[in-house]
Write an enzyme that holds these catalytic residues in place. Structure first.
Site, short mmCIF file in Angstrom:
data_model
loop_
_atom_site.label_atom_id
_atom_site.label_comp_id
_atom_site.label_asym_id
_atom_site.label_seq_id
_atom_site.Cartn_x
_atom_site.Cartn_y
_atom_site.Cartn_z
N LYS A 81 0.90 -1.17 -0.06
CA LYS A 81 0.17 0.08 -0.08
C LYS A 81 0.84 1.22 -0.16
O LYS A 81 1.77 1.19 0.60
CB LYS A 81 -0.96 0.14 1.31
CG LYS A 81 -1.90 1.16 1.39
CD LYS A 81 -2.90 0.96 2.38
CE LYS A 81 -3.78 1.85 2.75
NZ LYS A 81 -4.97 1.76 4.03
N SER A 156 -9.86 1.80 2.83
CA SER A 156 -8.88 2.83 1.97
C SER A 156 -8.06 1.81 1.36
O SER A 156 -7.27 2.27 0.20
CB SER A 156 -8.35 3.75 2.77
OG SER A 156 -7.32 3.04 3.85
N SER A 180 -10.16 -0.36 6.86
CA SER A 180 -9.45 -0.56 5.66
C SER A 180 -8.86 -1.66 5.18
O SER A 180 -8.45 -1.60 3.99
CB SER A 180 -8.61 0.73 5.49
OG SER A 180 -9.12 1.82 5.68
N1 GLN Z 1 -13.15 4.19 6.14
C1 GLN Z 1 -12.54 4.76 7.31
C2 GLN Z 1 -12.21 6.15 7.19
O1 GLN Z 1 -12.55 6.83 6.45
C3 GLN Z 1 -11.74 3.88 7.65
C4 GLN Z 1 -10.35 4.02 7.14
C5 GLN Z 1 -9.09 3.14 7.52
O2 GLN Z 1 -9.27 2.32 8.17
N2 GLN Z 1 -7.96 3.72 6.93
O3 GLN Z 1 -11.80 6.78 8.35
#
Ligand code: GLN
Length: 491
Positions: A81, A156, A180
């Site tokens: 990532k 994400s 995410s």
């Molecule tokens: N979707 C969640 C957010 O927007 C989690 C994101 C994540 O786990 N990095 O914060």
């Protein structure tokens, strides 16, 4: 190429072929790189491909194997990532702010995986600074779901999930602050593990919300996740929150049945928020676990709904502090011709950050401000403790908790991007697990109209071994994880 189908190959299979000398890491790496080059135009799953670095690392892995050396992933290609710092390789966090940032050092996860012999193919697309559930906030444009290119892969870690699902690499790293790893794993039909907070070092991972962020494996199978977790985890003197806990051999821990294992079902995870088709698939999955000897018990997580509000105060508050460092002075985007220091800060940050990141900074700064700290940040910390206690009580009655990873299947690109609350609801089943610091695993559990859904298993702190064992038994009984998207057949 010997008998390896890259569209579906697991790391364990690839390792077998490497160890049998059926293929070299250089040949394998070349094949995956060609696949990335051929398919990434459709998926936009990879931001940066490192052809040269990958082939050099593959050659080193082959040499090590000839000498009878090499780590547990020797020669296996992987994608990171783009939130992990990689020495000499651009690391953007999918933001204009870091569009041209090349770190001078590797994240601990990256250096550990290198030491295990894994070959870095490149860096995957993601939501900007990991803020989002659809990969649509990326400065580099959305990634696409290989099961249906008009749909999002989740986020994400959307690029990592799409890449593994499409066979661009057998392994990829992800990070999970509120879901995410697990939500994109669910939407792309792969296996994703968020380890216990502290299990994996955060050193060199670009910080979003430091009390919640955790890195983990994104793979086709639980077996691969076990291998990769061993390679990634452990105490790190560079991260004071990494835990000094014994690290079991997670692969050995896959053995054994589930007799006597109690699986808790929180009624809040099966409420009307859940798509009934997902609920039915989860019930089918639970029957498989029962057939393995597990018993199902009802448990209560009464503050599940409050988790969303709590997370969306704490995560932005921590983000607003972490992102203060991008001031246009030391590194990151700098605006042209600033008139004074305030203009430099304001324009560099307005130009460098996208709108979701700016929204989080505004919300977080507000929640931490003198007049509102008690009402928002402090209150959220108190509710966080209550949520953590709910899990402790539930784990008095069970050994694992089961539910869905996400409320539905992958949605169309654009369907939720103008409705932040609808997007935040994607995390309703995952983010309490981060608030409580627990490990969570998402497993492919079938398709609905051709789109995957995920079963989530949640474990006690530092008990990834039980999670992985249950996940592995599930995968021995089912073939959901073996399904490849039709897209993967191309080339
Ligand atoms: N979707 C969640 C957010 O927007 C989690 C994101 C994540 O786990 N990095 O914060």
């Amino acid at each position: 190429m010997p008998d390896i189908n890259l569209a579906t190959a697991t790391a364990a299979e690839v390792l077998g072929a490497l160890n049998n000398r059926d293929i070299s890491s250089v040949e394998l790496t070349q094949a995956y790189l060609s696949r990335v080059d051929a398919l990434n135009g459709h998926l936009n799953a990879v931001i940066t491909v490192d052809h040269e670095g990958a082939l050099t690392a593959a050659k080193d892995a082959d040499d090590a194997r000839h000498r009878g050396e090499g780590g547990i992933l020797n020669g296996v290609p992987l994608l990171h990532k783009d939130i992990f710092c990689t020495s000499g390789l651009r690391t953007t966090c999918a933001s204009r702010m870091l569009e041209n940032f090349t770190p001078p050092y590797d994240a601990t996860v990256v250096s550990k995986l290198k030491a295990a012999g894994a070959v870095t193919l490149g860096k995957t697309n993601m939501d900007e600074f990991a803020m989002g559930s659809s990969n649509e906030t990326s400065y580099f444009g959305p990634a696409h779901n290989p099961w249906d290119l008009s749909c999002v892969p989740g986020g994400s870690s959307g690029g990592s999930a799409a890449a593994v699902a499409a066979g661009l690499a057998p392994l990829s790293t992800g990070t999970d602050t509120g879901g995410s790893i697990r939500q994109p794993a669910s939407l792309c039909g792969i296996t994703g593990l968020k380890p216990t907070y502290g299990r994996v070092s955060r050193f060199g991972i670009i910080a979003f919300a430091s009390s919640l962020d955790q890195a983990g494996p994104m793979t086709r199978t639980v077996e691969d996740a076990a291998l990769m977790l061993n390679a990634m985890c452990g105490l790190d003197p560079h991260d004071s929150t990494s835990a000094d806990m014994p690290v079991p051999n997670f692969h050995d821990a896959l053995r054994g049945d589930l007799k006597g294992l109690r699986i808790g079902l929180p009624k809040q995870y099966f409420s009307e928020l859940l798509d009934v088709r997902v609920a039915n698939r989860i019930q089918d999955a639970l029957k498989e676990l029962e057939a393995e000897g597990a018993t199902l018990v009802d448990v209560d997580l009464p503050h599940t709904q409050e988790g969303i509000a709590t997370y969306y105060v704490i995560a932005p508050a921590e983000a607003s502090a972490n992102l203060a460092r991008y001031d246009g002075v030391r590194f990151g985007h700098r605006c042209d011709d600033p008139t004074d220091l305030m203009d430099l800060y304001a324009r560099s940050r307005s130009e460098g950050f996208g709108s979701e990141v700016q929204r989080r900074i505004l919300v977080g700064t507000y929640a931490l401000s003198a007049g509102f700290y008690d009402a928002y940040f402090k209150k959220a910390q108190q509710v966080r403790r209550i949520i953590s206690n709910d899990f402790k009580q539930a784990f008095d009655q069970c050994d694992l908790i089961a539910g869905p990873s996400a409320p539905g299947v992958a949605f169309s690109v654009g369907a939720k991007s103008h409705d932040p609350i609808a997007m935040y609801m994607e995390d309703v089943y995952t983010l309490s697990v981060n608030l409580a610091g627990l490990p969570g695993l998402s497993l492919p559990a079938g398709l609905i109209n051709g789109l995957p859904i995920g079963l989530q298993l949640i474990g006690r702190a530092f008990d990834e071994a039980t999670l992985l064992k249950a996940g592995h038994r599930f995968q021995l009984r089912t073939d959901h994880h073996r399904l490849a998207p039709p897209f993967g057949e191309i080339s």
